[in-house]
Write an enzyme that holds these catalytic residues in place. Structure first.
Site, PDB file in Angstrom:
ATOM      1  CD  GLU A  32      -2.889  -1.333   2.275  1.00 20.42           C
ATOM      2  OE1 GLU A  32      -2.527  -0.889   3.391  1.00 20.42           O
ATOM      3  OE2 GLU A  32      -3.989  -1.872   2.094  1.00 20.42           O
ATOM      4  CB  VAL A  33       3.852   2.197  -1.928  1.00 24.01           C
ATOM      5  CG1 VAL A  33       4.842   3.360  -1.876  1.00 24.01           C
ATOM      6  CG2 VAL A  33       4.513   0.939  -1.358  1.00 24.01           C
TER       7      VAL A  33
END
Length: 486
Positions: A149-150
């Site tokens: 979840e960058v």
């Protein structure tokens, strides 16, 4: 039902970014993990790790000491649980980037979640974190470097300039940072294998992934916590990863912390279905490609969110899921074994206080938390919004103006006092139980979120009743000094 499991490694995830257990509680629960079928731990320390030097400011108030980390590793070893530490190195960096000292390393200046991969200082920062974690885990065979979840990658100023160059993409940027971090791990400790969450890799073209060098450095963890997991899609994804050159893959399921950010007690049936489908994936995918499965137990959705299910509340779900994986299914015999191991009468019970809380460590916490989550708010609502005397004679209009028919006080006050006394007794018991397993800040947070709002509504009603039913002061004449002699 009996059968061999396709998951040779079965790791329980300890998410310490919320309500981290005291070491004394871990000493009680690790033997149960082993008895249930776990043989490893994924420990996500976040701000509970005792960082030193310039990183010391990352420590939470009650962070474990180095000696406590050694004690945790010793306890894990006694129970034959391999420990894989997890260090976030790209996304979910809020616990680092929220600090002014590191805010300049954010990908987007206003959001503390993602690290700017263009800054040399960013790599030095995660390298220093990894150094300290590995130093306290001398026997570690694997290190999880996060990378899930960058968010907002590519939206920073440096990234925008970089992306204007031909052939550059956010995928290439992500792989470049992942490769740099993983290479750093291998340079520091060649015997350590880095693991990464797979969500940033899923949609990348095969040729880009294969040519990146990342498959030779890391083992991806395919995660999906849903009850309606796409089995065929996961098998195709595994095949894609194998074609790209990843020699080993991992799965990640969930036993808690995946059905709502403020969930108090996990829905066991949801998590069982999730594990049934992961078994189907393992049975249909490339042979022997899955090293193991990580049963995640999220404690917060991110650093800033509320607490979800506490670890003791998740034990029955964890037990059922581990036994399902070991036995290849969940029939009545498996269910009976789980209930026997936990000392509970039924996994489906809705009132553990009445039916028996169980004999596992923290079972009293589960029983009391269940009571609060099922009945506290609803019982207060029933009084304030469903009691005809309250709604008919002591409405918000009446309370604001301190109006009530005196006879109505005796219809409302005893019920409110009784309800408050009942809940106050239970909450005192819960607070004492929580204090044995958790640090003061977690106890305070859980009670403030889940208990105090309802009790305060009840106390406010009683306060208003007290004020409105108090005997009136004797009237005084305007302008006359009441203390003056006649």
């Amino acid at each position: 039902m009996s059968g061999s499991t396709p998951f040779q490694m079965r790791l329980v995830h300890l998410d310490l970014k919320g309500a981290p257990p005291k070491v004394s509680y871990l000493s009680e629960i690790f033997p149960l993990f082993r008895a249930l079928g776990a043989n490893g731990l994924l420990i996500e320390y976040e701000d509970m790790f005792p960082y030193e030097g310039p990183l010391r400011l990352l420590r939470a108030k009650y962070a474990y000491s180095p000696s406590e980390i050694k004690e945790i590793l010793h306890l894990a070893g006694l129970n034959e649980l391999e420990v894989i530490p997890l260090v976030q190195t790209f996304g979910h960096m809020e616990f680092v980037l929220k600090h002014t000292a590191f805010a300049h390393l954010r990908e987007v200046g206003s959001f503390p979640c993602t690290l700017n991969p263009h800054e040399a200082e960013s790599l030095a920062l995660v390298g220093a974190m990894i150094d300290q974690v590995l130093e306290l885990h001398p026997g570690a065979q694997r290190l999880h470097i996060g990378c899930d979840e960058v968010y907002y990658l590519g939206e920073g100023e440096a990234s925008r300039r970089w992306l204007q160059q031909e052939q550059n993409s956010t995928g290439k940027l992500c792989l470049s940072h992942m490769r740099a971090v993983a290479s750093g791990v291998k340079a520091r400790r060649p015997s350590v294998t880095p693991l990464v969450w797979d969500d940033m890799l899923r949609d990348l073209p095969e040729d880009q992934l294969a040519a990146s060098g990342v498959p030779q450095l890391v083992e991806p963890v395919l995660w999906d916590y849903t009850a309606d997991l796409d089995v065929h899609g996961k098998v195709l994804l595994m095949q894609k990863y194998r074609r790209c050159g990843f020699p080993q893959l991992w799965a990640a399921s969930a036993f808690k912390g995946a059905t709502g950010p403020s969930q108090a007690v996990p829905p066991v049936e949801h998590h069982l279905r999730n594990h049934v489908q992961w078994l189907q994936v393992a049975g249909s995918g490339p042979t022997d490609s899955l090293q193991g499965i990580i049963l995640t137990g999220w404690q917060r959705y991110d650093h800033y969110s509320v607490l979800c299910e506490l670890l003791p509340a998740g034990v029955p779900s964890l037990a059922a899921c581990l036994q399902l994986l070991l036995r290849g299914g969940f029939d009545e015999d498996v269910k009976a074994k789980v209930e026997n191991l936990l000392g509970i009468s039924s996994l489906e019970k809705t009132d553990p206080v009445r039916e028996g809380a169980g004999s596992f460590p923290g079972s009293n916490i589960l029983a009391l938390v269940t009571q609060v989550s099922l009945h506290l708010r609803s019982s207060v609502d029933a009084l304030l919004e469903g009691n005809r005397y309250v709604t008919g004679w002591f409405s918000p209009y009446h309370r604001q103006r301190k109006l009530i028919h005196p006879v109505m006080v005796q219809h409302i006050q005893p019920a409110a006092l009784s309800l408050l006394a009942q809940w106050s007794t239970l909450v005192q018991e819960l607070e004492a139980a929580l204090q044995l397993a958790f640090y003061p800040d977690a106890v305070e947070e859980w009670l403030e979120e889940n208990v105090h709002p309802s009790l305060q509504r009840l106390q406010a009603l009683l306060q208003d009743l007290s004020e409105v039913s108090a005997p009136p002061l004797p009237p005084t004449s305007p302008g006359r000094d009441v203390a003056q002699d006649p």
